[in-house]
Design a protein around this motif. Structure first.
Motif, PDB file in Angstrom:
ATOM      1  N   CYS A 140       0.839  -1.205   0.000  1.00  0.00           N
ATOM      2  CA  CYS A 140       0.000   0.000   0.000  1.00  0.00           C
ATOM      3  C   CYS A 140       0.871   1.250   0.000  1.00  0.00           C
ATOM      4  CB  CYS A 140      -0.932   0.005   1.218  1.00  0.00           C
ATOM      5  SG  CYS A 140      -2.349  -1.102   1.052  1.00  0.00           S
ATOM      6  N   ALA A 198      -4.393   2.309   4.322  1.00  0.00           N
ATOM      7  CA  ALA A 198      -4.580   1.328   3.242  1.00  0.00           C
ATOM      8  C   ALA A 198      -4.988   2.137   2.011  1.00  0.00           C
ATOM      9  CB  ALA A 198      -5.678   0.350   3.615  1.00  0.00           C
ATOM     10  N   THR A 199      -4.501   1.747   0.849  1.00  0.00           N
ATOM     11  CA  THR A 199      -4.801   2.563  -0.322  1.00  0.00           C
ATOM     12  C   THR A 199      -6.206   2.295  -0.861  1.00  0.00           C
ATOM     13  OG1 THR A 199      -4.311   2.926  -2.665  1.00  0.00           O
ATOM     14  CG2 THR A 199      -3.413   0.934  -1.720  1.00  0.00           C
ATOM     15  N   LYS A 223      -9.853  -1.390   5.456  1.00  0.00           N
ATOM     16  CA  LYS A 223     -10.323  -1.838   4.136  1.00  0.00           C
ATOM     17  C   LYS A 223     -11.811  -2.159   4.199  1.00  0.00           C
ATOM     18  CE  LYS A 223      -5.683  -3.468   3.783  1.00  0.00           C
ATOM     19  NZ  LYS A 223      -4.778  -4.569   4.117  1.00  0.00           N
TER      20      LYS A 223
END
Ligand code: F58
Length: 795
Positions: free
Chosen positions: A143, A483-484, A681
């Motif tokens: 990430c 988190a991306t 997420k």
């Protein structure tokens, strides 16, 4: 402000360079066919899904390479300070969808493929995961690479190109078995092999003292040489041309000294021995928490560190004639202590090879290095037996001893002769076996040490690195993990993303996640709620299909999908989840038939790998299967409760499961999860959280409010006292009852589960399952209630 100014310049610069390759569907289609014919060497009139996947990947890779070159040229000219991220683990997962999304060409790819009779989504399924890591630490690295690229940083990642990534988990009769991960067997279209970028890495041998220009110098005469060859993996940013590099090293036999060994006459043995060099990068260690002082692991660490440092120094010396500017141009970020030998390697090169005076070399090193720790307990910290280190890297051990000597002298001046404290802080642990404490080494040599959540830093200050924090409070800081949203929303949940962009009227949130706060004003809008629920339902249907395909269990999408996916570990308390499920089952069995109508139907989903040698974790997996077998086949229960274990959990499975979840569980005993990133997420995908107050969850609670999640269990500060009192505490009856069911063989395998039950009874229960059980059940009841409210349109 500096960053955005810089990003602006980068954008202008990149903007000047329009790529050769065009991104309209027609050009893409032409390139795909070109690669079918000339790279995959299949006829353009006849190729299958896998070949189409390869050809498309090569077509996309061409575009990545173009941007990668532009990025390198730009930064070479600008010569900014570069960030090097050193990590032994990267859990990248699949690349196709992610690359297409970040390049902004996914729709064009779909169109191009449709005309050829292929579907983008289907080709995505052809790709295996790149699973070069264990768990949270490794996925965080991936990430971070996406973020660094997107935010226009001049960054490179360095790691190892394991031939076998994390083992494949196969379940036979409910037991976990491990199989090798042959991820490279069908080729890897995402990497670029750079045979000409290679470095000699040396091991063993001895240190000799020689007279050089009238000065006594130490010279390391190594005994073995292995070649490190670079494999580059371009990482595209989203909404920018910045494309950074993840350089992974593979071990190859070295050509050095070839003539000598062949001349001895034993040609066959010489070749076979050389081939052994490749074992260094052959396999990832599958342990997600602890180390054993293994020689191969140490070899891996040094191999990776030595190649990376040579590469970094070569890039620096290409444009600088001395090391005065080194720490202004190079930032070396160590992902945990695993790459910490890099510190010693830089020190060795500066002192022994560049003839820089010790104190000056020392200040260059301290100014360049910083490290992140991901550990909460002192027992989890990495130690390497000094004998092992000394035999593999004799000069490095000398340097470590010298650093420790100088550090101890400095400490004595500050603390006096407080031997107990001196020995605690020493880099060298004395004892029957002398060990090098890699965390102490890293703290002493780095200018910054960072934790991965606020409470993690508090724990570092209070417990793990207490003395060091007192000595150097300014060194310690934290950066809460993230988190991306590119991978965890755009790639895995495109429908939700379209909805969000439409309601917000912008896509800017894809680069700046804070903008999602704008959705708040639509929270009670019934149209938005309806659309949101439809997206979730479609995702649940997709997940239900998958569950049926892998387990044969049919699940209802009207039920609440309740998920716990992560590495299996006692502290993560999958056992608490299973006990909760058994309790729920027991209640359903014992209730009047008419009351069953009131039960909120649930599909409980568990997934995760146990380290191969971790017996208790493996028993938890077996218990999950045994309980599932009973519940799923009980006609009294029907759709009210189902339990499924998803085998071989990995990044791509997570991409499928998370968007289809209603509730996600994060049950670590407070004070044991340094941060945790899974919860983020799930949250991004509109899922409710049921969690303890631990790691990053504490900060999430502050952001979203207690009433938007189900929090339960002891708090971080309460845990030590509860542990003290444990033997005098009586577990609640409900808890004793579910444990008894397992003990008595209600789910079969009575003897096998005995040791598992012992971990939570008879004064054991280190992770406090009994203590937290009732508040866990309350949180679960609250989740049921909310789910029903939502189904009734009240949420
Ligand atoms: C994890 N550590 C933490 N270690 O447990 C988790 O709380 C945190 O969110 C995450 O790091 C990212 O900061 C972790 O995954 C490992 O897997 C190591 C791999 C090498 C062996 C030792 C454990």
């Amino acid at each position: 402000a500096r960053r955005s100014g810089f990003a602006g310049r980068a954008e202008r610069m990149f903007g000047l360079m329009d790529g050769f390759l065009k991104n309209d569907p027609w050009s893409l289609q032409k390139d795909v066919l070109h690669h079918v014919e000339y790279t995959v060497a299949r006829s353009r009139f006849s190729f299958d899904d896998f070949e189409a996947y390869l050809a498309l990947s090569y077509a996309i890779r061409d575009r990545l390479i173009e941007r990668w070159h532009d990025t390198q040229v730009y930064f070479k000219r600008k010569d900014p300070k570069r960030l090097y991220f050193l990590s032994l683990e990267f859990l990248m997962g699949r690349s196709l969808s992610n690359s297409a999304v970040n390049l902004g060409i996914k729709d064009q790819c779909s169109d191009a493929l449709n005309q050829l009779g292929f579907e983008f989504e289907q080709l995505v399924e052809q790709e295996g995961d790149a699973a070069l890591g264990n768990g949270g630490l490794a996925r965080l690295s991936a990430c971070q690479m996406d973020s660094l690229a997107t935010l226009d940083f001049p960054a490179w990642g360095y790691g190892l190109r394991y031939q076998f990534g994390l083992f494949r988990q196969v379940i036979l009769d409910g037991f976990q078995h491990e199989q090798p991960d042959y991820w490279l067997n069908f080729g890897n279209p995402w990497e670029i092999e750079r045979i000409h970028v290679s470095y000699a890495v040396k091991f063993y041998g001895a240190v000799e003292e020689v007279l050089l220009n009238g000065v006594n110098c130490k010279v390391w005469i190594p005994g073995e040489t292995v070649e490190a060859v670079a494999y580059d993996n371009p990482i595209p940013g989203y909404g920018t041309k910045n494309t950074i590099n993840l350089r992974l090293w593979a071990a190859k036999p070295s050509g050095e000294g070839d003539m000598e060994s062949y001349n001895t006459g034993d040609y066959i043995n010489a070749v076979v021995n050389r081939q052994r060099a490749e074992t260094i990068s052959s396999v990832l260690y599958p342990d997600d928490r602890s180390y054993q002082g293994k020689e191969l692991r140490l070899k891996q660490q040094y191999f990776f560190v030595s190649a990376s440092v040579q590469d970094i120094m070569r890039r620096y010396t290409d444009s600088h004639s001395n090391f005065d500017e080194f720490s202004n141009k190079v930032a070396l970020q160590l992902n945990d202590t695993h790459p910490s030998l890099a510190i010693i390697e830089v020190m060795r090169i500066l002192v022994d090879e560049e003839n820089i005076e010790w104190n000056r070399a020392w200040s260059i090193v301290c100014d360049s290095f910083s490290f992140t720790t991901h550990t909460v307990s002192s027992e989890g910290l990495e130690k390497i037996p000094a004998d092992l280190l000394g035999s593999l890297l004799p000069r490095h051990l000398e340097i470590i001893n010298e650093i420790n000597f100088l550090f101890m002298e400095e400490l004595k001046k500050k603390l006096g002769l407080n031997y107990s404290q001196l020995s605690q802080m020493s880099i060298v642990e004395e004892g029957a076996v002398k060990n090098i404490r890699m965390a102490n080494l890293s703290i002493v040599c780095c200018h910054a040490v960072n934790g991965v959540s606020r409470v993690h830093l508090e724990l570092l200050k209070k417990r793990v690195f207490k003395d060091f924090c007192k000595l150097w409070p300014q060194k310690f800081q934290y950066k809460t993990n993230g988190a991306t949203q590119r991978r965890w929303m755009l790639v895995s949940n495109p429908n939700l993303c379209s909805l969000i962009s439409e309601w917000l009227g912008t896509k800017a949130w894809i680069r700046d996640v804070d903008l999602m706060i704008g959705l708040k004003e639509f929270a009670s809008n019934t149209d938005m709620q309806h659309e949101w629920r439809m997206v979730k339902r479609v995702n649940k249907m997709r997940l239900a299909e998958y569950i049926e395909a892998i387990s044969g269990v049919k699940v209802s999408v009207d039920a609440m999908f309740d998920v716990q996916i992560k590495r299996i570990h006692e502290y993560k308390r999958q056992l608490l989840n299973l006990f909760g499920i058994i309790h729920r089952y027991d209640c359903i069995k014992n209730m009047e038939k008419s009351d069953r109508m009131k039960v909120v139907p649930r599909v409980c989903i568990v997934g995760g790998k146990a380290a191969p040698g971790y017996e208790i974790a493996k028993k938890i997996i077996k218990l999950c299967h045994a309980v599932a077998e009973t519940i799923n086949n009980d006609p009294d229960v029907g759709d009210l409760l189902k339990l499924v274990f998803i085998p071989d959990y990995n990044v791509s499975v997570a991409e499928l499961v998370i968007p289809g979840s209603d509730l996600s569980q994060h049950l670590s005993t407070a004070g044991h999860e340094a941060s945790g990133t899974g919860s983020m997420k799930f949250l991004m995908n509109g899922c409710l959280l049921l969690a303890t107050s631990d790691g990053s969850t504490i900060e999430i609670i502050e952001e979203i409010g207690n009433d938007n999640m189900f929090v339960f269990g002891a708090k971080v500060d309460e845990v030590p006292a509860l542990r003290e009192m444990k033997s005098s505490l009586k577990a609640p009856l409900q808890f004793a009852r579910v444990v008894r069911m397992v003990r008595d063989g209600y789910f079969g395998h009575k003897d096998y589960f005995e040791s598992l039950c012992n971990t939570v009874e008879n004064g054991g229960d280190f992770y406090l399952l009994g203590n937290d059980f009732m508040s866990y059940l309350e949180a679960q009841a609250a989740a049921d209630k909310t789910f029903v409210d939502q189904e009734n349109g009240h949420a």
